[in-house]
Design an enzyme around this catalytic site. Structure first.
Site, PDB file in Angstrom:
ATOM      1  N   GLY A 525       0.835  -1.183   0.000  1.00  0.00           N
ATOM      2  CA  GLY A 525       0.000   0.000   0.000  1.00  0.00           C
ATOM      3  C   GLY A 525       0.874   1.237   0.000  1.00  0.00           C
ATOM      4  NE  ARG A 526       4.162   3.759  -3.864  1.00  0.00           N
ATOM      5  CZ  ARG A 526       5.415   4.210  -3.916  1.00  0.00           C
ATOM      6  NH1 ARG A 526       5.670   5.480  -3.727  1.00  0.00           N
ATOM      7  NH2 ARG A 526       6.416   3.378  -4.142  1.00  0.00           N
ATOM      8  N   GLY A 530       3.576   7.649   3.623  1.00  0.00           N
ATOM      9  CA  GLY A 530       4.594   6.620   3.587  1.00  0.00           C
ATOM     10  C   GLY A 530       4.114   5.399   2.829  1.00  0.00           C
ATOM     11  CB  VAL A 532       1.765  -0.139   3.944  1.00  0.00           C
ATOM     12  CG1 VAL A 532       1.535  -1.236   4.966  1.00  0.00           C
ATOM     13  CG2 VAL A 532       1.172   1.164   4.437  1.00  0.00           C
ATOM     14  CE  LYS A 546       1.549   5.282   6.887  1.00  0.00           C
ATOM     15  NZ  LYS A 546       0.165   5.641   6.938  1.00  0.00           N
ATOM     16  CG  ASP A 642      -9.576  10.221   5.574  1.00  0.00           C
ATOM     17  OD1 ASP A 642     -10.572  10.554   4.895  1.00  0.00           O
ATOM     18  OD2 ASP A 642      -8.517   9.836   5.071  1.00  0.00           O
TER      19      ASP A 642
END
Ligand SMILES: *[C@@H]1O[C@H](CO)[C@@H](O)[C@H](O)[C@H]1NC(C)=O
Ligand SMILES: *[C@@H]1O[C@H](CO)[C@@H](O)[C@H](O)[C@H]1NC(C)=O
Ligand SMILES: *[C@@H]1O[C@H](CO)[C@@H](O)[C@H](O)[C@H]1NC(C)=O
Ligand SMILES: *[C@@H]1O[C@H](CO)[C@@H](O)[C@H](O)[C@H]1NC(C)=O
Length: 813
Positions: A525-526, A530, A532, A546, A642
């Site tokens: 993930g990104r 940062g 992951v 992360k 969020d």
């Protein structure tokens, strides 16, 4: 001559105008005169009318000599006594007097001619008692050229400090016994011998300091021990300053108004400000979580705090409450204490202080054995501490019992065999909530953070929540792969350490994490904050690691602060919250280690249609639960800001875990003011209207986003996709998902009863057993629409959402 008369009439008129409360009263009493309880007009009133001094009725035929705010008459529930001469010894409501003797002694005598109280002063000059505009009652000698103060009430405070009044070396504030009993209670605010201002719980048997937090050194608590002058004062603009460097400003700081600082019967210190409508409101308080106050629920009890409901006291199993109207008596046991060998487990429950024995770095078995060897041991507490070690505390007295989700330890309470069968979750045999705060209007926390002058604890959460808002940037997408949990992990769960991994929350070295991720190879993930990576730790647990961008780590970032924050975030625990296992802070590297989620994010699953209605319902419920926990159980301050399908991850059983919060504060530490808060936004499509209209940000922004996510789960339509279809610009920020769903509901209900509007908005692609599941989906949909109301006050709180969803579940089963 005529002039003289006119001016004296004018003077009289003026004075009667400025003393509307008691035009006949004077502010002074000369030697040789007295005030009588039998004459209601025998009251001293300060020149500007603010304060009155006289006999104050506290019960049937019982009075004290007191000073109070004139504006608030004795019968008013808002009345505020600021000083009493004889709090512990009321006098008779008839024939009692306060006399200023010719010898200079001020004497309060009871009807029975007993002297109950006196100022213990003498003077060979004439003397005068004066009530000043600041609320100070002053006894002075009258010489021709100067006045000498013999005695003043400001030097002998009871439980209240008025503006300008100094708390000094040899004075202290002592709380009242209860809201209805003004005699001296158990809590004291005083300067300790090391020059630090402290709060003390003090009874005949037990005495312990609870503020500043006793586990911190004075230095760590921000206090200085060097200045031995020991003076503290609250000025008329709402700033409090003490010689031990403790300071605060009230939430209404700057305005000139009547304020009083009081140590309340619940052991907290608060500043009350007087509003135009003669209501007091709290403009500052020392302790946010009232269970931190020692002795608050008495012995053999547990205190639980919830910002919405306040404090709750409950007896431990096998104990019953001693006095229903006064919890300070605590609970008494219903059984004979013997050398029992049964224990009942209470996770997250702490009994602070009074350790008979404590042993560092020990095992559960050793700890239990230690308790078993001592017949008087009533509880052992097994607590996780720094450096992944456990400490054992053996206690012979059960006091300061407190349940807190952030306390990383478990108490094992010793009970006879027959009692220990009971379940620790259902131990609320006797319980009583305390709504002390309901009597006064509380300044909402919004104001407290707007002022920016909050104590450091609140500040942390404030800052945390502000930073949490910066989450657009961070979007972990933890992904794929279906590896079973490691053996260790399932063993841990069997032992019941769900709340705390047996490995502990810990610090990793950079090289350890580099090895775990095979040199940061497998990216899963990104986000802006940062990247992951997937990794396997040395204990074979699969983790999501992360790595924050190096540039995001402020150069001035203190290693220790970083660690403390990570520790606190890591301590939050909820089954629907992604678990943080540890962190790494080495040089410029900042990494966070989380549990790995097998089934990726809700967003991915929505796309691939793997979720049936039962799963969707459970995801909605789990997400609501964790948000309720963040908003209400921890502290109101933790807002996620969020909530969106990308941030709701699913474990192998499709249970939701909310991720991606609290990290963005690493991005910019200096963003502490609300201005930057309003600039930070969530994700387009999920953002509450408050962000756009620059309204105060409260936990209701999460409720809104949650509503959108649930609507998305029902309709299968993304608010973002719908937004791009619509062409109405900013107004259509959240697409037309909400108005569209509302419209459908309105139409269908007005058209024809019986046909469900939900059928019109439901995603037809999801397989469903329509008849059976319709009610469930309807509940979800109507909750979702409540959550997306434009006016934040119309939206339910997260715990109300949980209630609504749960009550449906119970109905159905
Ligand atoms: C008030 O508290 C004191 C001290 O505990 C006690 O002696 C007294 O009886 C109480 N008075 C009333 C009216 O309850
Ligand atoms: C309980 O406490 C109240 C207030 O202190 C007191 O008036 C009452 O007598 C007490 N009752 C018992 C049973 O001790
Ligand atoms: C705790 O005890 C174990 C075994 O006795 C020891 O190996 C370990 O180093 C200790 N840890 C600390 C932090 O003292
Ligand atoms: C979700 O996890 C379970 C258990 O690990 C696995 O069997 C299933 O295939 C996963 N589903 C998806 C869509 O990844």
């Amino acid at each position: 001559m005529i002039d003289m008369t006119v001016s004296s009439i004018l003077l009289l008129l003026l004075s009667s105008l400025s003393f509307p409360y008691s035009s006949s009263s004077s502010s002074t009493l000369d030697s040789g005169f007295s005030l009588s309880v039998d004459k209601p007009e025998d009251v001293l009133v300060s020149p500007d009318g603010t304060f009155s001094a006289g006999f104050y009725v506290i019960g049937e035929n019982a009075c004290v000599f007191a000073i109070w705010f004139t504006r608030l008459p004795q019968s008013s529930p808002n009345s505020a006594v600021v000083w009493t001469a004889n709090r512990n010894q009321p006098v008779n409501g008839k024939r009692s007097t306060l006399s200023l003797l010719r010898t200079g002694n001020l004497v309060l005598s009871d009807a029975a001619q007993r002297n109950v109280w006196s100022s213990e002063t003498t003077s060979s000059w004439p003397t005068r008692l004066t009530l000043n505009d600041n609320g100070n009652l002053v006894l002075s000698e009258i010489h021709s050229e100067e006045t000498i103060i013999l005695w003043q009430s400001f030097d002998f405070p009871t439980d209240t400090l008025l503006g300008g009044q100094q708390l000094k070396k040899h004075t202290q504030l002592v709380s009242a016994r209860s809201n209805t009993n003004i005699s001296s209670g158990f809590y004291k605010l005083f300067f300790d011998t090391d020059n630090v201002l402290r709060l003390l719980y003090d009874t005949a048997d037990i005495s312990s300091v609870y503020w500043p937090p006793p586990y911190l050194t004075s230095f760590e608590a921000g206090r200085s021990t060097y200045n031995s002058s020991r003076i503290a004062v609250l000025d008329s603009f709402g700033s409090f300053i003490s010689t031990d460097q403790f300071k605060f400003t009230t939430s209404d700081h700057g305005a000139f108004m009547q304020r009083r600082l009081k140590i309340d019967p619940d052991g907290n210190i608060r500043v009350y400000s007087l509003q135009q409508n003669n209501q007091w409101y709290v403009s500052w308080q020392a302790i946010p979580d009232s269970c931190i106050v020692h002795g608050i629920c008495g012995v053999n009890s547990i205190c639980k705090y919830n910002p919405r409901k306040g404090r709750t006291c409950s007896c431990l199993p096998g104990y019953r409450v001693k006095n229903h109207s006064d919890w300070s008596y605590g609970c008494e046991s219903k059984f004979q204490h013997t050398c029992d060998s049964n224990f009942l487990k209470f996770p997250h429950v702490e009994f602070y202080g009074n350790d008979y024995v404590y042993v560092k770095n020990t095992s559960y078995k050793n700890c239990r054995d230690l308790c078993l060897q001592d017949c008087e041991c009533k509880v052992f507490q097994f607590t996780f501490e720094e450096n992944s070690v456990f400490t054992c505390y053996i206690k012979r007295i059960l006091i300061n019992g407190r349940h807190s989700p952030t306390f990383l330890g478990t108490s094992y309470i010793r009970l006879p065999q027959n009692k220990s069968n009971s379940n620790s979750n259902s131990f609320f045999e006797e319980e009583e909530s305390d709504h002390d705060n309901g009597q006064v209007c509380f300044v909402k926390l919004e104001r407290a953070y707007a002022s920016g002058h909050v104590n450091s604890f609140v500040k942390f959460f404030l800052w945390f929540s502000i930073a949490v808002g910066a989450l657009e940037v961070l979007c972990i997408c933890l992904i794929w792969c279906s590896l079973d949990r490691t053996k260790q992990n399932s063993k841990a769960n069997q032992q019941g350490y769900n709340f705390l991994s047996p490995f502990g929350f810990r610090k990793f070295t950079y090289s350890e994490l580099k090895t775990a991720t095979k040199g940061f190879k497998e990216e899963i993930g990104r986000g802006a904050g940062g990247i992951v990576y997937k990794g396997v730790l040395s204990d074979r647990r699969v983790a999501a690691i992360k790595k924050l961008n190096d540039t995001n780590v402020g150069a001035k970032q203190e290693e220790a602060e970083f660690r403390a924050e990570m520790t606190i975030i890591g301590r939050l625990n909820h089954m629907n919250l992604i678990e943080m296992w540890g962190y790494c802070a080495e040089g410029k590297h900042r990494l966070l280690v989380y549990e790995f989620m097998e089934n990726g994010s809700l967003a991915q699953n929505l796309k691939s249609n793997t979720l049936d209605w039962t799963k969707r319902y459970n995801i909605a419920l789990g997400t609501a639960r964790v948000l309720a926990y963040l908003h209400e159980e921890c502290l109101e301050w933790i807002l996620h800001c969020d909530i969106k399908p990308q941030n709701i991850l699913l474990d192998s059983k499709y249970q939701p875990k909310v991720a991606d919060f609290g990290l963005s504060k690493l991005l910019n530490r200096s963003d502490q003011n609300t201005q930057s808060f309003s600039m930070i936004r969530g994700t387009r499509g999920y953002m509450a209207p408050e962000w756009i209209f620059n309204l105060p940000i409260t936990s209701k922004v999460d409720v809104y986003s949650y509503g959108i996510v649930v609507l998305e789960m029902i309709t299968g339509r993304s608010p973002m996709a719908m937004a791009s279809l619509s062409e109405e610009g900013e107004e259509a920020m959240n697409g037309r998902l909400v108005p569209w769903a509302r419209e459908k509901r309105k139409k269908t209900t007005s058209d024809r009863k019986g046909s469900s509007w939900v059928a019109q908005i439901m995603d037809p692609a999801i397989a469903s057993n329509f008849e059976i599941e319709m009610r469930k989906i309807e509940t979800l949909a109507s909750v979702a629409l409540k959550c997306v109301e434009d006016d934040k006050d119309e939206r339910p709180t997260m715990s109300q959402v949980v209630e609504m969803l749960r009550s449906h579940e119970e109905e159905a089963s």
